[in-house]
Motif scaffolding. Structure first.
Motif, PDB file in Angstrom:
ATOM      1  N   THR A 191       0.791  -1.159  -0.079  1.00 28.82           N
ATOM      2  CA  THR A 191       0.079  -0.023   0.021  1.00 28.82           C
ATOM      3  C   THR A 191       0.832   1.318  -0.010  1.00 28.82           C
ATOM      4  OG1 THR A 191      -1.750  -1.085   1.218  1.00 28.82           O
ATOM      5  CG2 THR A 191      -2.015   1.260   1.191  1.00 28.82           C
ATOM      6  N   LEU A 192       0.585   2.025  -1.010  1.00 36.69           N
ATOM      7  CA  LEU A 192       1.589   3.270  -1.257  1.00 36.69           C
ATOM      8  C   LEU A 192       0.768   4.440  -1.115  1.00 36.69           C
ATOM      9  CD1 LEU A 192       3.609   1.917  -4.162  1.00 36.69           C
ATOM     10  CD2 LEU A 192       4.404   1.942  -1.663  1.00 36.69           C
ATOM     11  N   LYS A 193       1.046   5.479  -0.406  1.00 39.38           N
ATOM     12  CA  LYS A 193       0.420   6.695  -0.509  1.00 39.38           C
ATOM     13  C   LYS A 193       1.093   7.916  -1.253  1.00 39.38           C
ATOM     14  CE  LYS A 193      -2.012   4.926   3.415  1.00 39.38           C
ATOM     15  NZ  LYS A 193      -3.419   5.102   3.387  1.00 39.38           N
ATOM     16  N   ASP A 194       0.210   8.858  -1.643  1.00 33.10           N
ATOM     17  CA  ASP A 194       0.577   9.792  -2.334  1.00 33.10           C
ATOM     18  C   ASP A 194       1.589   9.630  -3.718  1.00 33.10           C
ATOM     19  OD1 ASP A 194       0.662  12.663  -3.242  1.00 33.10           O
ATOM     20  OD2 ASP A 194       2.131  13.076  -1.924  1.00 33.10           O
ATOM     21  N   LEU A 195       1.123   8.751  -4.502  1.00 23.89           N
ATOM     22  CA  LEU A 195       2.023   8.298  -5.597  1.00 23.89           C
ATOM     23  C   LEU A 195       1.629   9.007  -6.658  1.00 23.89           C
ATOM     24  CD1 LEU A 195       4.416   5.946  -5.854  1.00 23.89           C
ATOM     25  CD2 LEU A 195       2.595   4.506  -6.762  1.00 23.89           C
ATOM     26  N   ALA A 196       2.658   9.365  -7.591  1.00 20.20           N
ATOM     27  CA  ALA A 196       2.329   9.944  -8.993  1.00 20.20           C
ATOM     28  C   ALA A 196       1.904   8.952  -9.904  1.00 20.20           C
ATOM     29  CB  ALA A 196       3.821  10.656  -9.596  1.00 20.20           C
ATOM     30  N   GLU A 197       0.979   9.326 -10.775  1.00 19.96           N
ATOM     31  CA  GLU A 197       0.312   8.192 -11.652  1.00 19.96           C
ATOM     32  C   GLU A 197       1.444   7.673 -12.538  1.00 19.96           C
ATOM     33  OE1 GLU A 197      -2.397  10.509 -14.030  1.00 19.96           O
ATOM     34  OE2 GLU A 197      -3.719  10.906 -12.419  1.00 19.96           O
ATOM     35  N   TYR A 198       2.465   8.263 -13.114  1.00 16.93           N
ATOM     36  CA  TYR A 198       3.429   7.587 -13.771  1.00 16.93           C
ATOM     37  C   TYR A 198       4.297   6.547 -13.109  1.00 16.93           C
ATOM     38  CZ  TYR A 198       7.767  10.072 -12.227  1.00 16.93           C
ATOM     39  OH  TYR A 198       8.702  10.461 -11.348  1.00 16.93           O
ATOM     40  N   GLU A 199       4.360   6.814 -11.768  1.00 16.32           N
ATOM     41  CA  GLU A 199       5.153   6.068 -10.823  1.00 16.32           C
ATOM     42  C   GLU A 199       4.643   4.954 -10.682  1.00 16.32           C
ATOM     43  OE1 GLU A 199       7.909   9.159  -8.132  1.00 16.32           O
ATOM     44  OE2 GLU A 199       5.674   8.862  -7.437  1.00 16.32           O
ATOM     45  N   ALA A 200       3.042   5.041 -10.562  1.00 16.23           N
ATOM     46  CA  ALA A 200       2.382   3.587 -10.336  1.00 16.23           C
ATOM     47  C   ALA A 200       2.396   2.803 -11.514  1.00 16.23           C
ATOM     48  CB  ALA A 200       0.949   4.062 -10.335  1.00 16.23           C
ATOM     49  N   VAL A 201       2.437   3.400 -12.828  1.00 13.94           N
ATOM     50  CA  VAL A 201       2.480   2.688 -13.842  1.00 13.94           C
ATOM     51  C   VAL A 201       3.712   2.057 -14.105  1.00 13.94           C
ATOM     52  CG1 VAL A 201       2.649   2.734 -16.495  1.00 13.94           C
ATOM     53  CG2 VAL A 201       0.716   3.892 -15.281  1.00 13.94           C
ATOM     54  N   ASP A 202       4.818   2.586 -13.794  1.00 12.59           N
ATOM     55  CA  ASP A 202       6.089   2.225 -13.921  1.00 12.59           C
ATOM     56  C   ASP A 202       6.624   1.058 -13.101  1.00 12.59           C
ATOM     57  OD1 ASP A 202       7.114   4.195 -15.891  1.00 12.59           O
ATOM     58  OD2 ASP A 202       8.261   5.188 -14.276  1.00 12.59           O
ATOM     59  N   LEU A 203       6.066   0.950 -11.900  1.00 17.27           N
ATOM     60  CA  LEU A 203       5.745  -0.331 -10.830  1.00 17.27           C
ATOM     61  C   LEU A 203       5.113  -1.313 -11.658  1.00 17.27           C
ATOM     62  CD1 LEU A 203       4.890   1.102  -7.383  1.00 17.27           C
ATOM     63  CD2 LEU A 203       7.222  -0.035  -8.172  1.00 17.27           C
ATOM     64  N   ILE A 204       4.284  -1.211 -12.204  1.00 16.43           N
ATOM     65  CA  ILE A 204       3.758  -2.461 -12.778  1.00 16.43           C
ATOM     66  C   ILE A 204       4.489  -2.886 -14.159  1.00 16.43           C
ATOM     67  CG2 ILE A 204       1.494  -3.225 -14.241  1.00 16.43           C
ATOM     68  CD1 ILE A 204       0.337  -0.866 -12.225  1.00 16.43           C
ATOM     69  N   LEU A 205       4.852  -2.000 -14.880  1.00 14.00           N
ATOM     70  CA  LEU A 205       5.851  -2.489 -16.004  1.00 14.00           C
ATOM     71  C   LEU A 205       7.184  -2.908 -15.595  1.00 14.00           C
ATOM     72  CD1 LEU A 205       5.402   0.565 -18.593  1.00 14.00           C
ATOM     73  CD2 LEU A 205       4.287  -1.819 -18.519  1.00 14.00           C
ATOM     74  N   TRP A 206       7.650  -2.654 -14.392  1.00 15.84           N
ATOM     75  CA  TRP A 206       8.866  -3.021 -13.825  1.00 15.84           C
ATOM     76  C   TRP A 206       8.803  -4.487 -13.400  1.00 15.84           C
ATOM     77  CZ3 TRP A 206       9.235  -3.984  -8.297  1.00 15.84           C
ATOM     78  CH2 TRP A 206      10.546  -4.325  -7.736  1.00 15.84           C
ATOM     79  N   VAL A 207       7.739  -4.935 -13.132  1.00 15.39           N
ATOM     80  CA  VAL A 207       7.468  -6.420 -12.832  1.00 15.39           C
ATOM     81  C   VAL A 207       6.942  -7.090 -13.921  1.00 15.39           C
ATOM     82  CG1 VAL A 207       7.623  -6.021 -10.503  1.00 15.39           C
ATOM     83  CG2 VAL A 207       5.466  -5.978 -11.424  1.00 15.39           C
ATOM     84  N   ARG A 208       6.843  -6.622 -15.244  1.00 13.82           N
ATOM     85  CA  ARG A 208       6.275  -7.238 -16.290  1.00 13.82           C
ATOM     86  C   ARG A 208       4.848  -7.722 -16.252  1.00 13.82           C
ATOM     87  NH1 ARG A 208      11.859  -7.786 -16.267  1.00 13.82           N
ATOM     88  NH2 ARG A 208      12.997  -7.604 -18.246  1.00 13.82           N
ATOM     89  N   GLY A 209       4.173  -6.872 -15.464  1.00 14.50           N
ATOM     90  CA  GLY A 209       2.542  -7.338 -15.350  1.00 14.50           C
ATOM     91  C   GLY A 209       2.498  -8.314 -14.362  1.00 14.50           C
ATOM     92  N   GLU A 210       3.454  -8.893 -13.529  1.00 11.31           N
ATOM     93  CA  GLU A 210       3.184  -9.920 -12.434  1.00 11.31           C
ATOM     94  C   GLU A 210       2.730  -9.071 -11.021  1.00 11.31           C
ATOM     95  OE1 GLU A 210       3.904 -13.496 -12.722  1.00 11.31           O
ATOM     96  OE2 GLU A 210       3.712 -12.716 -14.719  1.00 11.31           O
ATOM     97  N   VAL A 211       1.519  -8.442 -11.451  1.00 11.60           N
ATOM     98  CA  VAL A 211       0.861  -7.804 -10.289  1.00 11.60           C
ATOM     99  C   VAL A 211      -0.416  -7.508 -10.577  1.00 11.60           C
ATOM    100  CG1 VAL A 211       1.634  -5.592 -11.263  1.00 11.60           C
ATOM    101  CG2 VAL A 211       1.236  -5.813  -8.676  1.00 11.60           C
ATOM    102  N   ARG A 212      -1.458  -7.509  -9.381  1.00 12.74           N
ATOM    103  CA  ARG A 212      -2.724  -7.164  -9.675  1.00 12.74           C
ATOM    104  C   ARG A 212      -2.955  -5.798  -9.005  1.00 12.74           C
ATOM    105  NH1 ARG A 212      -3.407 -12.389  -7.497  1.00 12.74           N
ATOM    106  NH2 ARG A 212      -3.773 -14.102  -9.264  1.00 12.74           N
TER     107      ARG A 212
END
Length: 235
Positions: A191-212
């Motif tokens: 759970t992350l607070k006050d996260l920039a939209e692009y940072e959230a997308v980067d996290l998902i791409l960082w793990v190549r989609g292995e995240v819900r």
């Protein structure tokens, strides 16, 4: 010294190296005689090419709190002339930025200057102006809080990293243990607070989609949109 070699363009890089060598000539390095400093490297593969002349002018103006007259090319390729106060000089992800106040053009001064971010590598020409300015702590504090850019942000993001990438996620958020919850199947809730939209997308791409994406709904929809665009563009 290694940081300077990695981040600073010439001739500032040489000036810093000479200053360090001068200090080391009079003081102990603190290293073992067997140490080989060149074997310690800082890898910075995405450093943008910079004009040494422009960077030195910008650096001196920032150092002396002098206004700059700039010729600047935007990300869309539009060129414009401006008068700018360089309050904060910041390096992020291989790029040098200036955060400051846009005061107007060489022919016209704005009634009220406004906050602006400039990428130093997009400055085509720079000239220091005699006029000086007072530092704005408000701009500095925003950068120190991780808000170099005023991007749209999510108040809270909840992600479920699958077991295949849980270790990498734990390592990434090791400094924020309170944001993590280990699951019995080896997965990880974050759970992350006050996260920039692009940072959230980067996290998902960082793990190549292995995240819900558990929340927010807007982020889940954005991920679906990106996935659909990727599929469409590979045809």
């Amino acid at each position: 010294q290694k940081v300077a070699e990695s981040l600073m363009p010439e001739p500032l890089r040489t000036s810093i190296n000479e200053a360090v060598r001068s200090l080391l000539a009079r003081n102990s390095t603190g290293f073992s005689e067997m140490a080989e400093p060149d074997m310690m490297q800082i890898i910075n593969p995405v450093q943008r090419p910079l004009s040494s002349e422009v960077f030195c002018t910008v650096f001196k103006a920032w150092e002396k709190r002098q206004k700059l007259q700039l010729s600047y090319c935007s990300a869309k390729g539009t060129q414009r002339d401006m008068v700018f106060e360089p309050h904060v000089l910041a390096w992020q992800s291989g790029v040098w930025y200036l955060k400051g106040l846009l005061c107007g053009t060489p022919k016209y001064s704005y009634r009220k200057p406004y906050d602006t971010i400039l990428a130093v590598h997009r400055i085509l020409a720079a000239e220091r102006i005699v006029a000086s300015f007072q530092g704005d702590q408000r701009l500095l504090e925003s950068v120190k809080k991780g808000k170099l850019f005023e991007f749209s942000r999510y108040p809270e993001v909840r992600l479920h990293f699958l077991p295949t990438v849980a270790l990498q996620a734990r390592e990434r958020f090791a400094n924020e243990p309170e944001c993590m919850q280990q699951e019995a199947d080896g997965s990880l809730l974050v759970t992350l607070k006050d996260l920039a939209e692009y940072e959230a997308v980067d996290l998902i791409l960082w793990v190549r989609g292995e995240v819900r994406v558990l929340a927010p709904e807007a982020l889940r929809n954005e991920v679906i949109r990106i996935g659909e665009a990727l599929l469409r563009n590979q045809k």
